[in-house]
Design a protein around this motif. Structure first.
Motif: not given
Length: 113
Positions: A5, A28, A46, A48, A50, A58
């Motif tokens: 990550k 989305k 993946d 994400e 926020y 991110m």
């Protein structure tokens, strides 16, 4: 498959209307399919993002094929990604410590339980 990550930060222009518009672009149903394809093609498994106020955070999970340099090269050669990035600069602003042209800056971990 080995994954890791990575964490990044970026700011948005501190304008509630622009922030709401930015959020809509990232829903989305509104993210351009060419953008999600380019993300996956770069080795990102993946992603994400926020938000708090106008600060973005991110998290990306990447496979062993991912490198920031390779992703930057792929993005530079993809006209649709360049169009998206130009559009996103209308909403984003560089962190105060960013160099010219930088927006998403890598974060360093300072604590883990």
């Amino acid at each position: 498959m080995v994954s890791k990550k990575l964490y990044y930060a970026c700011d948005l222009v501190d304008n509630p209307k622009l922030i709401e518009q930015y959020k809509r672009y990232h829903s989305k149903e509104n993210v351009w399919p060419e953008i999600t394809k380019s993300i996956k093609d770069s080795g990102i498994l993946d992603m994400e993002i926020y938000i708090i106020s106008n600060r973005l955070f991110m998290i990306i999970e990447v496979d062993e094929t991912f490198s920031s340099e390779r992703k930057q090269k792929m993005d530079a050669e993809n006209p649709k990604v360049q169009e998206w990035e130009k559009l996103m600069w209308e909403f984003q602003q560089a962190l105060p410590i960013a160099k010219k042209g930088e927006k998403w800056l890598p974060m360093k971990q300072i604590f883990k339980l």
